[in-house]
Structures are given as C-alpha cells and as structure tokens.
Motif scaffolding. Structure first.
Motif, PDB file in Angstrom:
ATOM      1  N   GLY A 151      40.492  48.572  54.807  1.00 23.23           N
ATOM      2  CA  GLY A 151      40.836  47.612  55.685  1.00 23.23           C
ATOM      3  C   GLY A 151      41.276  46.164  55.337  1.00 23.23           C
ATOM      4  N   LEU A 152      41.237  46.457  54.026  1.00 26.19           N
ATOM      5  CA  LEU A 152      41.929  45.283  52.690  1.00 26.19           C
ATOM      6  C   LEU A 152      43.114  45.832  52.373  1.00 26.19           C
ATOM      7  CD1 LEU A 152      38.939  45.132  53.721  1.00 26.19           C
ATOM      8  CD2 LEU A 152      38.773  44.596  50.774  1.00 26.19           C
ATOM      9  N   GLU A 153      43.428  44.680  52.005  1.00 27.45           N
ATOM     10  CA  GLU A 153      45.075  44.466  50.936  1.00 27.45           C
ATOM     11  C   GLU A 153      44.687  44.231  49.331  1.00 27.45           C
ATOM     12  OE1 GLU A 153      48.159  41.712  52.869  1.00 27.45           O
ATOM     13  OE2 GLU A 153      47.297  42.594  55.088  1.00 27.45           O
ATOM     14  N   PRO A 154      45.368  45.151  48.328  1.00 24.42           N
ATOM     15  CA  PRO A 154      44.578  44.916  47.542  1.00 24.42           C
ATOM     16  C   PRO A 154      45.971  44.357  46.816  1.00 24.42           C
ATOM     17  CG  PRO A 154      44.592  47.057  47.967  1.00 24.42           C
ATOM     18  CD  PRO A 154      44.675  46.573  48.661  1.00 24.42           C
ATOM     19  N   LEU A 155      45.529  43.729  45.537  1.00 30.36           N
ATOM     20  CA  LEU A 155      46.871  42.490  44.688  1.00 30.36           C
ATOM     21  C   LEU A 155      46.797  43.480  43.327  1.00 30.36           C
ATOM     22  CD1 LEU A 155      46.530  39.284  45.824  1.00 30.36           C
ATOM     23  CD2 LEU A 155      47.604  40.634  46.828  1.00 30.36           C
ATOM     24  N   MET A 156      47.388  43.937  42.758  1.00 27.82           N
ATOM     25  CA  MET A 156      47.113  44.352  41.721  1.00 27.82           C
ATOM     26  C   MET A 156      48.291  43.863  40.195  1.00 27.82           C
ATOM     27  SD  MET A 156      45.930  48.216  41.845  1.00 27.82           S
ATOM     28  CE  MET A 156      47.016  49.322  40.478  1.00 27.82           C
ATOM     29  N   PHE A 157      46.981  43.794  39.079  1.00 24.02           N
ATOM     30  CA  PHE A 157      47.938  42.426  38.272  1.00 24.02           C
ATOM     31  C   PHE A 157      47.654  43.608  36.722  1.00 24.02           C
ATOM     32  CE2 PHE A 157      45.622  40.207  41.559  1.00 24.02           C
ATOM     33  CZ  PHE A 157      46.751  39.083  41.948  1.00 24.02           C
ATOM     34  N   GLU A 158      48.882  43.354  36.326  1.00 24.64           N
ATOM     35  CA  GLU A 158      48.957  43.933  34.770  1.00 24.64           C
ATOM     36  C   GLU A 158      49.882  43.096  34.033  1.00 24.64           C
ATOM     37  OE1 GLU A 158      51.183  47.962  34.878  1.00 24.64           O
ATOM     38  OE2 GLU A 158      49.656  48.384  34.992  1.00 24.64           O
ATOM     39  N   PRO A 159      49.658  42.712  32.519  1.00 25.84           N
ATOM     40  CA  PRO A 159      49.881  41.474  32.144  1.00 25.84           C
ATOM     41  C   PRO A 159      50.171  42.027  30.803  1.00 25.84           C
ATOM     42  CG  PRO A 159      47.243  41.653  31.921  1.00 25.84           C
ATOM     43  CD  PRO A 159      47.415  42.359  32.557  1.00 25.84           C
ATOM     44  N   GLU A 160      50.371  43.604  31.468  1.00 29.91           N
ATOM     45  CA  GLU A 160      50.956  44.735  29.591  1.00 29.91           C
ATOM     46  C   GLU A 160      49.884  46.071  30.229  1.00 29.91           C
ATOM     47  OE1 GLU A 160      48.954  44.993  26.048  1.00 29.91           O
ATOM     48  OE2 GLU A 160      48.430  42.356  25.784  1.00 29.91           O
ATOM     49  N   PRO A 161      51.637  46.684  30.032  1.00 27.35           N
ATOM     50  CA  PRO A 161      51.493  48.110  31.051  1.00 27.35           C
ATOM     51  C   PRO A 161      50.005  48.388  30.964  1.00 27.35           C
ATOM     52  CG  PRO A 161      53.638  47.972  30.132  1.00 27.35           C
ATOM     53  CD  PRO A 161      52.561  46.417  29.400  1.00 27.35           C
ATOM     54  N   ARG A 162      49.623  49.096  32.309  1.00 25.66           N
ATOM     55  CA  ARG A 162      48.318  49.799  32.207  1.00 25.66           C
ATOM     56  C   ARG A 162      47.123  49.227  31.862  1.00 25.66           C
ATOM     57  NH1 ARG A 162      48.943  54.800  33.873  1.00 25.66           N
ATOM     58  NH2 ARG A 162      47.241  55.804  33.716  1.00 25.66           N
ATOM     59  N   ARG A 163      46.982  47.579  31.702  1.00 26.21           N
ATOM     60  CA  ARG A 163      46.101  47.303  31.848  1.00 26.21           C
ATOM     61  C   ARG A 163      45.964  46.574  32.989  1.00 26.21           C
ATOM     62  NH1 ARG A 163      43.944  47.197  27.125  1.00 26.21           N
ATOM     63  NH2 ARG A 163      42.276  46.570  28.276  1.00 26.21           N
ATOM     64  N   THR A 164      45.328  47.596  33.921  1.00 24.21           N
ATOM     65  CA  THR A 164      45.967  46.034  35.726  1.00 24.21           C
ATOM     66  C   THR A 164      43.993  46.101  36.087  1.00 24.21           C
ATOM     67  OG1 THR A 164      47.045  48.340  35.861  1.00 24.21           O
ATOM     68  CG2 THR A 164      46.600  47.593  37.798  1.00 24.21           C
ATOM     69  N   SER A 165      44.402  45.386  36.295  1.00 28.31           N
ATOM     70  CA  SER A 165      43.279  44.594  37.977  1.00 28.31           C
ATOM     71  C   SER A 165      43.453  44.554  38.462  1.00 28.31           C
ATOM     72  CB  SER A 165      42.652  43.076  37.406  1.00 28.31           C
ATOM     73  OG  SER A 165      42.048  43.108  35.234  1.00 28.31           O
ATOM     74  N   VAL A 166      42.395  44.418  39.900  1.00 30.91           N
ATOM     75  CA  VAL A 166      42.312  44.704  41.146  1.00 30.91           C
ATOM     76  C   VAL A 166      41.573  43.519  41.991  1.00 30.91           C
ATOM     77  CG1 VAL A 166      42.711  45.849  43.047  1.00 30.91           C
ATOM     78  CG2 VAL A 166      42.848  46.854  40.894  1.00 30.91           C
ATOM     79  N   VAL A 167      42.498  42.804  42.943  1.00 28.71           N
ATOM     80  CA  VAL A 167      41.482  41.812  43.524  1.00 28.71           C
ATOM     81  C   VAL A 167      42.121  41.902  45.264  1.00 28.71           C
ATOM     82  CG1 VAL A 167      41.874  39.435  44.294  1.00 28.71           C
ATOM     83  CG2 VAL A 167      42.102  40.261  41.694  1.00 28.71           C
ATOM     84  N   ALA A 168      40.889  42.115  46.363  1.00 31.85           N
ATOM     85  CA  ALA A 168      41.156  41.470  47.623  1.00 31.85           C
ATOM     86  C   ALA A 168      40.595  40.966  48.150  1.00 31.85           C
ATOM     87  CB  ALA A 168      40.677  43.084  48.060  1.00 31.85           C
ATOM     88  N   ARG A 169      40.701  40.211  49.104  1.00 32.28           N
ATOM     89  CA  ARG A 169      40.037  39.513  50.341  1.00 32.28           C
ATOM     90  C   ARG A 169      39.706  40.006  51.151  1.00 32.28           C
ATOM     91  NH1 ARG A 169      38.985  33.530  50.600  1.00 32.28           N
ATOM     92  NH2 ARG A 169      38.511  32.464  52.438  1.00 32.28           N
ATOM     93  N   TRP A 170      38.116  39.719  50.708  1.00 33.50           N
ATOM     94  CA  TRP A 170      37.270  40.703  52.694  1.00 33.50           C
ATOM     95  C   TRP A 170      36.745  39.365  53.509  1.00 33.50           C
ATOM     96  CZ3 TRP A 170      31.992  44.136  51.492  1.00 33.50           C
ATOM     97  CH2 TRP A 170      31.779  44.175  52.771  1.00 33.50           C
ATOM     98  N   GLU A 171      37.392  39.290  54.550  1.00 35.99           N
ATOM     99  CA  GLU A 171      36.935  38.463  55.290  1.00 35.99           C
ATOM    100  C   GLU A 171      35.456  38.436  55.986  1.00 35.99           C
ATOM    101  OE1 GLU A 171      38.724  35.837  55.654  1.00 35.99           O
ATOM    102  OE2 GLU A 171      40.202  36.415  54.315  1.00 35.99           O
TER     103      GLU A 171
END
Length: 455
Positions: free
Chosen positions: A65-85
């Motif tokens: 039920g979270l809404e993950p955000l994907m961040f990529e400074p370069e192709p395929r170098r990916t981080s995921v962040v989500a807020r859990w209330e």
C-alpha cells in the motif's frame, strides 16, 4: 519463534492475532540474492546495476500500500524510496535504509553459486547475504506482515533502498541528498547497517554492538613519475622504484592508538562482560582483551587507529622498458577526529617524489549512544534475547550513513542478528561463501517488528 511474537497481548488481555513478521524474510532475502547487483566501482564498468532489484522492492512496497519513488542518476543505477505513515502522523519520521548493490563475486572461488540463494547447513548462502540484502529482507518482511494486519509503525518511516553504496554512494545516497533532500524532510534519526549482530562473550551473555560511529574514508591513488628507458640500463629515476618504496612505507607503518568515545564505551562493556580490569590507555592491554573476542577482534582492532592498506599496483607494459609512471591505490580510513593526522602522516610517508590524489573521500561520523531510539533498540533486542545486551561501537568501514549525516541525521547501525558463537561473521563481509543463518534472519525480523512499535 517465541509465542509472544505470534500472539502479542493487548491492553484488554486478549491475544491479538497477528501475521508473523518473520514469515517471508528468508524467501525475500533469497529472491534479492538471485538478482545480480554487483557493483564494480568507479572506472571498472557499470555492472548490471540495481534496477532489477529496485523493481522487485518497489513491487513489494506497492503491494503493502505504499507509493514507491524510483530515482536514477544514471541508467539502471536505481534507488527506491517510500514513506510509510505511522500511528502518530505528527511524530518525526525515522529513516530506515539499506543498499541494493553488492561487491562482485567470482563463482570459481565459492563452494556454491554466489547468486543461487542456496540454503544448506541452516544458512542462506550468496553474495549480499550479510551485506546487506539480509536487512533489506527483514524490513520488507515486517512491512508485509504489518500491511496484512493494518498495523502501522509508531511513527512515520522513510524507507530507502539505495544504489552504489559499495563504491562510495555517489550514485545513491549522496546523489539523493544533493538532488532530492525533500524526501528526507523531518528525518533526524536513521538506522541501517552494520550493527545489532550478536557477539557471544559468555554462556549467559551476548553483546549486540550497535554502530554509533564509523571511520572516515580516503581512497587514494599514489603516482610516481620517472625517466622512461631501456630495462637493461642503469636508471636512478625509476618510477617503479620510487612507488614501491612509498607503498612499502605505508604498508609497514604502525599507526598510533586513538580511542574515540565509542571505542572506549565498547571496551568498557567488554571488560565488564569478561570480568577483567582493562587499562584502555595501554595498547597491549587493549589488544590482549580484544583477542579474547575471537574473529571479531579483527574488526574491532581496526577501530583503534587510522589504517592505510595498499590494494592495487599498476606500472609498465613490457619487460625491457622502464616506465615513466607507476601508480598504486591505497584504502585509507581515519577515526573520528583523526583526519588531519592521517593525511599529514600519509604525505610524510610517500615523500616528495610521489603525488597523492584522492579518489573517494568521505567523513568520519560519531553520535551518542543515548536517547529514546537507543532505548527502543535495547528493549526490542532483550525481548527476543533475554541474555543480550546492546553496546555502542565504532564501525571499521563506511555506510550510506555518511551521506545522511550531511543533513544532520543521527545515524545508527542496527540490523539485528542472533548468531552462533563459532560463525566468523566479520569474515562474511565481502568474503567468499558469504552466508547468514536462516534463524538469524527470522530473529532480526521479529526484533525489527518490536522496534517499530517503540522507536
């Protein structure tokens, strides 16, 4: 699993039917190990990147039920962040972070396929089993269980699964801090690696070192220039000779003991547990006491002083040609407060004919082992292991915590594992046949579940 972990008792005295927080931890960790996220470091190729693992994590976050955000400074170098209330939406959010990348593994060196996620001898084997897909799996398993039950953590939690930690976090945590600090708004405390693993000191006592500090990092290239020429002739300006002498001096240097508050606190706890009178100002007494801790003494010993180890050499292209240049790589680490002494010592050791170039630099950090978050760590550990005691320590390596600390976030290493006394846990980090006991993974998930109710 303990009975109270399966059916906690509510204030009314009734047993709450709750999903087991450790039910999925082994399978999630196994899935993550099977996704190759090897990080070959700067200038050594991109590797497969973290994208596939990030998508897997994002899927679990979405299912919860979270809404993950994907961040990529370069192709395929990916981080995921989500807020859990959290149950208290007005409380300051807690940052819970783990990295998705791993150091490379050469399959021929291993007794199992390092990316198969094999389970044998009560352990889950594979690259990342302890560094640090184990912690990622604990967090995700607890999240799944709590989502099924509709049980939020006590306060909001920012979950961050990052890229590039194994190469200095420049394409992961540091990039997020520089480009997207808003995702960490309100966070003043964080937990991640490397801490919370058990260290058996007596039959009736296990210490759980919690990271309250970590050494600074200075990866350096040493460059010697000389006069190129024929290998058969005398040459008093040989770059290889100059470099080799400088590297030998660095490798042989005996760094003086510099005890930080975290190290002194750890030594006090160990001396109490062992029932010895330790003179922390006597290096020989400290070394003798640490030797009684077994294999972990190597890691703790590295926190007593600055260190510098030659790791790579490069010179020449033909047997009969004296090269005009030779280079070496040094892995340097300095204790909190020891940066100036470290760099001055290195410059003195290399001399005037060798130049120093910083490849990757990051700060040393140290925080106090006190406060409500620390009390939550202590109580959640003791609830699952009554013979356990949380203690502070200085971590020998580096983590994403260096990046988060730039925003003033107080960082701790707390990835709880109850380990068998004979397991060389420190040797698992970046080592061959990396593995983690499956019951230690389950223990960690249960502790983490309790922790999120109290933190």
């Amino acid at each position: 699993m303990s009975d109270d972990a399966q059916q906690p008792t509510s204030a009314s005295g009734a047993a709450d039917r709750r999903s087991a927080p450790d039910a999925d931890v082994v399978e999630i960790c196994r899935d993550l190990i099977r996704i190759d996220t090897c990080n070959y470091g700067n200038g050594q190729g991109d590797g497969p990147g973290e994208r596939d693992a990030a998508e897997y994590v994002a899927g679990l976050l979405s299912e919860a039920g979270l809404e993950p955000l994907m961040f990529e400074p370069e192709p395929r170098r990916t981080s995921v962040v989500a807020r859990w209330e959290g149950a208290d939406p007005n409380a300051e959010p807690l940052l819970v972070h783990g990295h998705l990348d791993v150091v490379p593994a050469i399959a021929a060196d291993w007794s199992v396929d390092p990316f198969a996620g094999e389970i044998k001898d009560g352990c889950l084997w594979g690259r990342g089993a302890v560094d640090m897909k184990d912690f990622d799996a604990m967090v995700l398993s607890v999240l799944k269980a709590r989502a099924r039950d509709g049980r939020p953590p006590r306060r909001p939690v920012v979950l961050a699964f990052t890229a590039d930690e194994e190469a200095g976090s420049r394409k992961g945590a540091h990039w997020l801090v520089e480009k997207h600090p808003e995702i960490l708004d309100g966070c003043t405390e964080a937990i991640g690696e490397v801490g919370g693993f058990s260290l058996t000191v007596r039959d009736d006592l296990r210490l759980y070192p919690v990271q309250t500090a970590e050494k600074g990092m200075a990866w350096m290239r040493m460059r010697a220039k000389g006069t190129a020429g024929h290998g058969s002739m005398r040459n008093d300006d040989n770059s290889v000779t100059e470099l080799a002498a400088a590297v030998a001096r660095i490798g042989a240097h005996k760094w003086p003991v510099r005890l930080t508050p975290s190290v002194r606190a750890f030594l006090a706890e160990v001396s109490d547990a062992l029932g010895v009178d330790l003179n922390a100002d006597d290096p020989s007494d400290v070394e003798a006491t640490l030797a009684r801790l077994g294999s972990v003494s190597r890691a703790i010993g590295a926190t007593l002083s600055n260190t510098a180890n030659p790791t790579m050499l490069d010179a020449g292209y033909k047997a009969n040609v004296i090269p005009g240049e030779a280079t070496a790589i040094i892995d340097g680490r300095f204790v909190p407060g020891g940066e100036e002494e470290f760099l001055a010592t290195i410059d003195g050791l290399i001399g005037d004919k060798v130049a120093r170039e910083i490849l990757n630099y990051d700060v040393a950090t140290e925080t106090e082992f006190a406060g409500a978050l620390v009390e939550a760590m202590k109580s959640s550990l003791v609830a699952e292991d009554p013979q356990g005691r949380a203690v502070p320590y200085l971590m020998f390596g580096g983590t994403d915590g260096k990046a988060w600390s730039r925003l003033g976030i107080q960082c701790f290493g707390f990835a709880p594992l109850r380990l068998p006394p004979d397991l060389d846990f420190v040797g698992m980090f970046h080592g061959i046949d990396e593995r983690v006991p499956t019951d230690a993974l389950e223990f960690g998930a249960r502790v983490m579940d309790r922790f999120l109710d109290q933190a």
